[in-house]
Design a protein around this motif. Structure first.
Motif, PDB file in Angstrom:
ATOM      1  N   ASP A   1       2.787   2.283   3.608  1.00 51.94           N
ATOM      2  CA  ASP A   1       3.373   0.737   4.105  1.00 51.94           C
ATOM      3  C   ASP A   1       4.336   0.879   4.613  1.00 51.94           C
ATOM      4  O   ASP A   1       5.560   1.902   5.199  1.00 51.94           O
ATOM      5  CB  ASP A   1       3.383   0.045   3.288  1.00 51.94           C
TER       6      ASP A   1
ATOM      7  N   ASN B   1      -0.446  -0.775   7.363  1.00 47.17           N
ATOM      8  CA  ASN B   1      -0.719  -1.460   5.539  1.00 47.17           C
ATOM      9  C   ASN B   1      -1.615   0.469   5.659  1.00 47.17           C
ATOM     10  O   ASN B   1      -2.288   0.382   3.866  1.00 47.17           O
ATOM     11  CB  ASN B   1      -1.429  -2.134   5.064  1.00 47.17           C
TER      12      ASN B   1
ATOM     13  N   ARG C   1       4.945  -6.321   9.852  1.00 46.75           N
ATOM     14  CA  ARG C   1       3.966  -5.276   8.908  1.00 46.75           C
ATOM     15  C   ARG C   1       3.283  -4.205  10.271  1.00 46.75           C
ATOM     16  O   ARG C   1       2.608  -4.882  11.163  1.00 46.75           O
ATOM     17  CB  ARG C   1       2.867  -5.675   7.772  1.00 46.75           C
TER      18      ARG C   1
ATOM     19  N   ASN D   1       0.545  -1.520  -0.054  1.00 42.93           N
ATOM     20  CA  ASN D   1       0.055  -0.247   0.122  1.00 42.93           C
ATOM     21  C   ASN D   1       1.430   1.237   0.182  1.00 42.93           C
ATOM     22  O   ASN D   1       2.429   0.646   0.314  1.00 42.93           O
ATOM     23  CB  ASN D   1      -0.903  -0.096   1.067  1.00 42.93           C
TER      24      ASN D   1
END
Length: 186
Positions: free
Chosen positions: A165, A184, A181, A162
């Motif tokens: 991100d 996002n 992650r 994205n």
């Protein structure tokens, strides 16, 4: 002692042909504020960025929060796909990922761009061992760097990124131990 690199893919930018100066859009600026809120809790020590304005703008709020300047690293700029605009971006980007040594006219192959990015990241890991480092960067060069440490970070992974991100990579010396992650962009 772990060193954490927080790769921050830049937020949405307003398109202009000026790659270096392209600014964040209104949405991108709002997302940059959210990135700052997320990284405020991560005890960031150092802020590094690509020289591109959109990458700098994405992480400069974190730099202000910790009271430090953004360190510019030219080799973290986005990979040059071609010296001229390509007619079909999807075809052009697919080809360079399918054939890592291939480059379009005036562009960088995956191998060349990856070497450039890795040279910088290995130096950063040496210089800032045990620190938390936020890196304002771009999708392709970020994934090429991640791919050097773990081949699962590939073209399919890149397509699912994205804008923005955030990925936290934890290293023991220069050995990648974990990837998480952090956000996002949604």
């Amino acid at each position: 002692m772990l060193t954490n690199i927080y790769f921050v893919r830049h937020a949405h930018s307003t398109y202009t042909p000026d790659e270096l100066g392209r600014p964040l859009s209104i949405k991108g600026l709002a997302d940059a504020e959210r990135i700052c809120e997320i990284l405020e809790n991560e005890n960031i020590d150092i802020i590094i960025s690509s020289p591109y304005n959109r990458a700098i703008q994405t992480v400069e709020g974190v730099a202000k929060f910790i009271g430090k300047e953004v360190i510019i690293e030219d080799d973290l700029k986005e990979r040059t796909l071609s010296v001229k605009p390509v007619e079909d971006f999807n075809f052009a980007i697919t080809k360079v990922w399918e054939k890592p040594s291939f480059s379009w006219e005036g562009g960088e192959s995956n191998i060349i761009a990856q070497k450039r990015g890795i040279r910088t990241i290995l130096r950063v890991l040496d210089m800032y061992e045990g620190k938390n480092i936020a890196v304002g960067t771009h999708g392709n060069i970020m994934v090429l760097i991640m791919n050097y440490f773990d081949k699962k970070y590939d073209f399919s992974f890149w397509k699912d990124l994205n804008m923005p991100d955030i990925y936290k990579l934890s290293f023991d010396n220069k050995n990648l131990k974990e990837v998480n992650r952090m956000w996002n962009g949604t």
